[in-house]
Structures are given as C-alpha cells and as structure tokens.
Design an enzyme around this catalytic site. Structure first.
Site, PDB file in Angstrom:
ATOM      1  N   PRO A 119      -1.596  -0.523   3.135  1.00 32.40           N
ATOM      2  CA  PRO A 119      -1.288  -1.938   2.865  1.00 32.40           C
ATOM      3  C   PRO A 119      -1.637  -2.777   4.093  1.00 32.40           C
ATOM      4  O   PRO A 119      -1.486  -2.330   5.232  1.00 32.40           O
ATOM      5  CB  PRO A 119       0.223  -1.937   2.615  1.00 32.40           C
ATOM      6  CG  PRO A 119       0.589  -0.512   2.338  1.00 32.40           C
ATOM      7  CD  PRO A 119      -0.383   0.322   3.096  1.00 32.40           C
ATOM      8  N   LYS A 120      -2.107  -3.985   3.859  1.00 36.96           N
ATOM      9  CA  LYS A 120      -2.364  -4.919   4.960  1.00 36.96           C
ATOM     10  C   LYS A 120      -1.058  -5.686   5.208  1.00 36.96           C
ATOM     11  O   LYS A 120      -0.790  -6.715   4.597  1.00 36.96           O
ATOM     12  CB  LYS A 120      -3.506  -5.868   4.621  1.00 36.96           C
ATOM     13  CG  LYS A 120      -3.956  -6.728   5.797  1.00 36.96           C
ATOM     14  CD  LYS A 120      -5.179  -7.552   5.419  1.00 36.96           C
ATOM     15  CE  LYS A 120      -5.667  -8.345   6.626  1.00 36.96           C
ATOM     16  NZ  LYS A 120      -4.661  -9.331   7.100  1.00 36.96           N
ATOM     17  N   VAL A 121      -0.255  -5.150   6.104  1.00 39.05           N
ATOM     18  CA  VAL A 121       1.070  -5.707   6.377  1.00 39.05           C
ATOM     19  C   VAL A 121       0.918  -7.083   7.027  1.00 39.05           C
ATOM     20  O   VAL A 121       0.130  -7.268   7.956  1.00 39.05           O
ATOM     21  CB  VAL A 121       1.876  -4.752   7.281  1.00 39.05           C
ATOM     22  CG1 VAL A 121       3.251  -5.331   7.560  1.00 39.05           C
ATOM     23  CG2 VAL A 121       1.984  -3.380   6.628  1.00 39.05           C
TER      24      VAL A 121
END
EC number: 6.5.1.2
Length: 585
Positions: A119-121
């Site tokens: 995930p692209k936090v």
C-alpha cells in the site's frame, strides 16, 4: 459579480491542457497561485498548521504544475513536504514514478524481475539511522538529499524501536510516519487529512505526547539490505517493523496488481493510503540513489475523491414550477471513475452566495449515488464582469402558454406530464417533446392530445411506426384516472393526498372550500389556499374545459361546471385516423 471569462482549450486525454490566455495572463495567474501555495507551505512547515486539506492542496499543486509547463518553466515538486533542512540523508530518497493506468503498469513491469506490491501509505517520509543497534537519528525527507532533524520527536513515537537486533544494528531505513487508523476503508473514508496531521505533529516546536502515541511507521526501503525481499521482511518484522511484512505481497503479472489495488481500496486498513507501490527486488547500491531516479519502484495512485475543475459557463435551467436551477459547465475531469463535465449547484440564491463564474476553479467530490457535488470555490479568476441576465422565475400558475419568455418552463411542463408518475407517455423524452413543440403550434401543455397520426408522421425525426405508437399512447391518456391528470396539470398536491382522490370527481374539487382541502393528508392552511387558487385559475379552468371536450374521462361532465369562454382556439379532434392536424406547420 462574475469574473472575466477565461476560455480553456480542453484535451480530455490529458484532462485539460493549457488555458487560452495571453503570456501575461498566464504569468499573472501562475504567480498568484504560486504565492498562495507558498503561504500555505509556510504555515504548514513553520507552524505545523494546515490551512487547506491535503486533497485540495494536491489538486491545486497539480494545476500550478500544469500552468508552469504551459509557461515553459522547468518542472518542480509541487507536493508540500517538510522543509529542506540542513541534515544530509545518508541515502537519498528517490521518490517514485507515477503510473497512469494498466497499460503503463504492464509496460513498467516488463523485465523488472521479482516484484512486490505494498500500500502507498499516506503520511510523511522519514530516514531512520541505527548505529550499534541503537536508534541514532531521524531526518525528514526534505528535498531527498537534505531534511530536518526529527530525532527528538521520533524518540517519543512508540512505533519507532529504540533498539534493533544485529542484522539491523548499523542500518539506514526509509519509511512513512502515518496516522494510525482502526478499520480505515480508503474508498469510503478518503484521506481524512492524515498527512497534514502527521506533518503538523512532527514540525511543531513543542512536542505533544498524545499525538505521538497515534503515529505508526511503515518501512518501505532498506538500502543495501538483503537481496531477497522475503528475507528483508522477516528481519524487519523481527525488529518490530511488522507492518512491512504484513502488507507486502509478491506479484507476477498486472492482473494480480490490479486485484490487490482494488482490494486495498475497499478493505479495512490500519492506515490511510492514496494508491499502491510496486517495487522490484533488483535494487542498485544505495550510493547510486538520486532524487527522481528510482527506476525500480513505481506508484499507481487511486483516482482522486476530490477534483478541481475550471468553470466554462454558467447555465440556467427553468423547471415546470418556474424555479430556476443553476448548472456549471466544466472542463472535463475524472472524479473516481466518472467523467464530469457539469455540476448542479441548486438555486440562484446559492449561486449568488458562491459568486462563481467562468474561469474560476471549483473543488468537486461525489455525493450519494455518485452524483458530482460542488464543495467550494477553490480559486477565483482575477477579473470580474457583470453577471449575465437571469431568466424570469415563474411559479406554478405561470407559463401555461408557449411564449418566448416561457419556453423553458413550458417545455419542462411537457416533459413532466409525460413521466411515468404522471401520464406515462413512453417513447417520448425531452428531445422528442422539443421537436413536437418546434413543429406544431402548442397553445397549452396538452395540445398534443389533438394531434392526428398524420401530424405526428410529419414531425421531423418521427417514423410512421413511432408516430402510430405515440398517437396510441396519447389516446390512452384520455382514460387515465383523475390523480394522474392532477399530476400532469401540476396541481401542488402531496402524493398521499393525490392518491386519496381516486373516487373524487373534478367538479367536486372545484366546489371544495379551505376546510375540505385541509382534510387531505399533508395539506395545511397555506397549501389549501394554493390549491384553491390553482383550480380556479383562468388558464387552468380553460385547459380543463378543453380536455373535457377532448374526451378526457377524468373531467367528464365538466361542461356545466365551467363558465367563461375558451381562449384556446384549437379545433377538438376525435381519436380517429381521420382527425385533422392541430396547428401543424
């Protein structure tokens, strides 16, 4: 007051290209927006104060970047980040390439070797330095080469281990400090301004211990770590960085990436995200890392839940009751998976309150059922001019005749009476009604009832089959019950009250006083007087007289109940094939 009209050249493939301004106008608008963003940045960097949402800031920054490209200026990173600072990163932050779609993803994945997706936090990037197993330093991303020293505050974040085991004893880690969430669903909850919350906590001069307990850490890079990603993940998890292992998935093709992206958009997560990151196990030595040159890593962001669009035109639409609705025509933008070209902003009063006109930038989001909604005016054009004249606002008892002033409201009446809840004239939408109105002389909204099959066949765009079917539908309306015709007339009666009139005849309604009307459900004193005014209005009485002579059963035996002459001069037509066209031209 509107602003000066600023025309845009729109290319949908790029979702709006350069505005059709002079070089001077372009410099002026670009300079104004750059100054405003600089003010937001100073408040953000120096006071830890967010004066604008992350999402709106990102969209306006993208707009500024576009205008700068149009002006021929070199590209810059417009995304607001903590200040450059004076602490040098032991390993540079490369940033990530942005992928547009599945085709770009597939091309990027080619020849990359073993790949992983995370995930692209959405938080703020940081470098952590460990020496001899002890946490030594934290540096904000800054410009990728230098950042601010966050060590003091980082020591107060429980999610950052102060000691790590041997494999990480002398290591540099890169990751994201984020706001912890419990069951956050990105597709439902959006960004929550999480990035600004984290940045504010890290940049305030006075530490706030409460907020630090709410922060987490996601490690996304271990420069010069083990070659195999799985080994990295296990070592990181053993040192306390468990999220990286829990939220890293191996992939071999684009289909798997798409599936993960969709899943993480719609399933509960412990953090806010704005997309996914795809990374290759084949990573060069850290000495070769440079800002903007991370060819082994790419991001595929989610469609924005908030978008900024330029207003092209203000449109006024008059409804059947005379109320004017305001619609903004926009440059095409993608909002989620929808292409948005206009937004309804409601009443003239709200339009005046917003003071929005051509050239302004507005922020949009999706309301219930995916309907575009104007949230705010995000940026106003420089010049102002007088507003275009508004159409006349009528009422329920206006525009029963087709005149130049009434054309829009008259057409809205026609469209309404054909709806399923009124007379249910299937096969005739707004364009069909418009064509009939342009071809035949309509003295009132029910003149179509006198049209013969021959007249319908002569209407441009109406085939003989369609004309015959419509004539049949028109003819059927003569036998529809009174509640349907009440709706078609536009009588301001609540739905429940209308249904209760199934056994009532029109002459009875004409004789009712206010008290009798108020016995109907949902009818009070004001509504009762409005209903009496409507039924006894001269135009309504003449229309009902005309419908009675046309054989409409709901108004049968009305000849004795209606007085006065009929100003509607059409010749009554019987429902036969030999009927004479009414006013056809």
């Amino acid at each position: 007051m509107w602003k000066c009209v600023l025309l845009w050249l729109v290319s949908f493939a790029a979702l709006a290209e350069c505005p059709a301004w002079s070089a001077g106008q372009l410099r002026q608008e670009t300079g104004r927006l750059a100054q405003k963003i600089a003010l937001w940045d100073r408040a953000y960097h120096q006071q830890g104060e967010s004066q604008i949402s992350d999402a709106l800031y990102d969209r306006l920054s993208e707009r500024l970047a576009r205008w700068r490209r149009c002006a021929g200026e070199p590209p810059r990173d417009e995304r607001r980040l903590p200040g450059r600072g004076n602490r040098e990163h032991p390993v540079a932050h490369t940033g990530v390439a942005k992928l547009r779609d599945v085709m770009a993803l597939t091309a990027w994945m080619r020849d990359k070797g073993a790949l992983w997706v995370q995930p692209k936090v959405d938080g703020v990037a940081v470098t952590l330095v460990y020496r001899g197993g002890r946490f030594e330093q934290a540096i904000s991303r800054g410009d990728g080469l230098q950042g601010e020293d966050w060590t003091e505050k980082a020591r107060l974040i429980p999610a950052i281990p102060q000691h790590v085991p041997a494999p990480l004893a002398d290591s540099v880690l890169q990751g994201e400090i984020f706001l912890k969430r419990d069951g956050h669903i990105q597709g439902r909850d959006g960004g929550m301004n999480a990035r600004a919350t984290v940045a504010g906590a890290m940049m305030r001069k006075k530490p706030q211990s409460d907020i630090y307990r709410r922060l987490g850490l996601f490690i996304w890079a271990w420069p010069d770590g083990p070659v195999r990603m799985q080994e990295q993940l296990e070592i990181l998890a053993g040192a306390g960085f468990t999220l990286t292992r829990d939220w890293s998935e191996p992939v071999s093709d684009a289909t798997q990436v798409v599936r993960l992206r969709d899943r993480w958009l719609n399933q509960p997560l412990p953090f806010v995200t704005d997309g996914i990151v795809i990374r290759s196990e084949r990573v060069p030595p850290s000495a070769a890392w440079r800002p903007g040159q991370g060819s082994w890593i790419a991001a595929w962001k989610y469609p924005p839940q908030l978008q900024v669009a330029s207003v092209k035109k203000v449109l006024f639409q008059t409804g059947r009751t005379g109320r004017v609705a305001v619609v903004l025509a926009l440059e095409p933008v993608m909002l989620g998976d929808k292409r948005v070209t206009r937004v309804n902003i409601g009443s003239v009063k709200r339009w005046r309150q917003l003071d929005v006109g051509p050239g302004d930038l507005i922020s949009l989001s999706l309301a219930g059922l995916g309907i575009p909604r104007l949230d705010e005016v995000a940026w106003r054009a420089v010049c102002q001019t007088d507003a275009s004249p508004l159409p006349n606002e009528g009422g329920t008892l206006d525009c029963f005749r087709d005149t130049a002033v009434c054309r829009e409201q008259f057409l809205a009446r026609l469209i309404w009476l054909g709806q399923r809840q009124a007379l249910d004239i299937t096969g005739l939408g707004p364009s069909g009604w418009r064509q009939l109105l342009q071809t035949h002389r309509f003295e009132h909204p029910f003149s179509w009832l006198a049209l013969s099959p021959q007249a319908l066949r002569l209407t441009p765009g109406f085939s003989p089959q369609r004309a015959a079917a419509l004539w049949h539908r028109f003819n059927l309306t003569r036998r529809m019950p009174l509640p349907r015709w009440i709706k078609a007339l536009g009588l301001p009666l609540p739905e429940q009250a209308s249904l209760s009139l199934a056994e009532v005849r029109w002459p009875q309604l004409m004789s009712w006083n206010e008290l009798e009307w108020r016995r109907l459900p949902g009818v009070g004193a004001v509504r009762a007087r409005a209903l009496m005014d409507f039924i006894h209005h001269p135009d309504v009485m003449m229309i009902v007289d005309w419908l009675t002579r046309q054989g409409v059963e709901a108004f049968a035996d009305m000849s004795k109940a209606v007085n006065g002459t009929n100003d509607y001069s059409e010749t009554p037509a019987t429902p036969t094939e030999s009927a004479v066209p009414a006013g056809g031209r």
